[in-house]
Scaffold this active site. Structure first.
Site, PDB file in Angstrom:
ATOM      1  N   TYR A   1     -21.739 123.573 -16.878  1.00 28.29           N
ATOM      2  CA  TYR A   1     -22.629 124.664 -16.475  1.00 28.29           C
ATOM      3  C   TYR A   1     -22.636 124.691 -14.949  1.00 28.29           C
ATOM      4  O   TYR A   1     -23.278 123.866 -14.308  1.00 28.29           O
ATOM      5  CB  TYR A   1     -24.034 124.453 -17.049  1.00 28.29           C
ATOM      6  CG  TYR A   1     -25.064 125.425 -16.524  1.00 28.29           C
ATOM      7  CD1 TYR A   1     -24.805 126.796 -16.493  1.00 28.29           C
ATOM      8  CD2 TYR A   1     -26.295 124.982 -16.049  1.00 28.29           C
ATOM      9  CE1 TYR A   1     -25.742 127.696 -16.005  1.00 28.29           C
ATOM     10  CE2 TYR A   1     -27.242 125.871 -15.556  1.00 28.29           C
ATOM     11  CZ  TYR A   1     -26.960 127.228 -15.534  1.00 28.29           C
ATOM     12  OH  TYR A   1     -27.882 128.111 -15.040  1.00 28.29           O
TER      13      TYR A   1
ATOM     14  N   ASP B   1     -20.294 127.816 -19.094  1.00 34.30           N
ATOM     15  CA  ASP B   1     -20.723 128.931 -18.267  1.00 34.30           C
ATOM     16  C   ASP B   1     -20.324 128.557 -16.843  1.00 34.30           C
ATOM     17  O   ASP B   1     -20.944 127.691 -16.229  1.00 34.30           O
ATOM     18  CB  ASP B   1     -22.240 129.107 -18.391  1.00 34.30           C
ATOM     19  CG  ASP B   1     -22.794 130.152 -17.422  1.00 34.30           C
ATOM     20  OD1 ASP B   1     -22.001 130.715 -16.634  1.00 34.30           O
ATOM     21  OD2 ASP B   1     -24.017 130.384 -17.436  1.00 34.30           O
TER      22      ASP B   1
ATOM     23  N   HIS C   1     -26.581 135.454 -23.025  1.00 38.02           N
ATOM     24  CA  HIS C   1     -25.146 135.174 -23.083  1.00 38.02           C
ATOM     25  C   HIS C   1     -24.654 135.306 -24.526  1.00 38.02           C
ATOM     26  O   HIS C   1     -25.415 135.079 -25.461  1.00 38.02           O
ATOM     27  CB  HIS C   1     -24.856 133.737 -22.633  1.00 38.02           C
ATOM     28  CG  HIS C   1     -25.055 133.501 -21.170  1.00 38.02           C
ATOM     29  ND1 HIS C   1     -24.014 133.336 -20.287  1.00 38.02           N
ATOM     30  CD2 HIS C   1     -26.183 133.378 -20.432  1.00 38.02           C
ATOM     31  CE1 HIS C   1     -24.495 133.122 -19.063  1.00 38.02           C
ATOM     32  NE2 HIS C   1     -25.807 133.140 -19.128  1.00 38.02           N
TER      33      HIS C   1
END
Length: 249
Positions: free
Chosen positions: A114, A144, A228
């Site tokens: 992340y 991500d 998301h």
């Protein structure tokens, strides 16, 4: 379980799992898609006290948590998978979790990342360099990354430059953006920014060139209970000469 011919990997930024209804939404998604490996970002689990994920199918649950209710990544492994851990690297700030393991008797290195909202490239470069130091077997990078590899047709000079620099980080570590290879020319998005009212693709599953022949499918789900969408890939347990596409790189 030996003979389980494909491995399904599901990756998603959950934007916090401390609220029960969000955990139940995740449980419903995992029940309907039944992935073998689940990579979650932004769990917002605090190191000292976090809710348990009641997922009896996912008996192996590994977490990298931050000292505060922010960030946080988790890797879950389905109980049908023969799992053996060899090594794990846990970021104390909850931004990445690196795992070297055997899944169904094949060695994999899984990275769940992340990236921060700024200085993404240097951060990603450092994590990927660290990953290379421990990597063994098939490498799968999920997460991500908070940056886009897609260069819009009407891109400004800055957008074009940024897109090319972002792609260069992946190329430097011999990683390929699976969804883009399987969906050339298609417009896809994994994130909806409420603040800017724009869609973008910042969530990825990345593999190395030698793994591309084993990919059976790669898809982006819908943006529903998180901001998301999940990204899912399916790959065969071992190289199959009848592969979907004879990639020549």
């Amino acid at each position: 379980m030996a003979g389980h011919s494909t491995l399904k990997v599901f990756s998603m930024n959950t934007k916090g799992l401390n609220i029960p209804h969000k955990r139940h939404s995740l449980y419903a998604d995992l029940k309907s898609t039944s992935p073998d490996v689940v990579c979650l970002q932004e769990t917002h689990f605090k190191r000292q006290a976090h809710p348990r994920l009641y997922l009896p199918q996912y008996t192996t649950q590994l977490h990298a948590m931050s000292p505060t209710k922010s960030r946080g990544v988790s890797i879950l492994i389905h109980k049908r998978v023969a799992f053996q851990m060899h090594r794990k690297v846990v970021d104390p700030n909850g931004r990445f979790l690196l795992l070297v393991c055997s899944l169904n008797h094949n060695v994999y290195t899984i990275a769940n990342i992340y990236c921060p909202n700024e200085s993404q490239r240097p951060f990603l470069g450092k994590v990927l360099t660290r990953l290379e130091g421990i990597s063994s077997g098939t490498q799968i990078v999920c997460g991500d990354l908070n940056l886009t590899m897609d260069i819009p047709t009407q891109a400004s000079k800055r957008q074009r430059k940024e897109g090319l620099q972002n792609k260069a980080v992946l190329a430097g570590h011999r990683l390929f953006d699976v969804w883009r290879l399987f969906h050339p020319g298609e417009v896809g998005h994994t994130f909806f920014s409420m603040a800017h009212k724009i869609y973008s693709r910042i969530d990825y599953v990345l593999v190395q060139g030698e793994t591309l022949n084993r990919i059976r499918d790669c898809s982006i789900g819908t943006v529903s209970w998180s901001d998301h969408a999940p990204v899912t890939i399916e790959l065969s347990d071992c190289y199959d000469a009848r592969g979907k596409a004879p990639w020549r790189l």
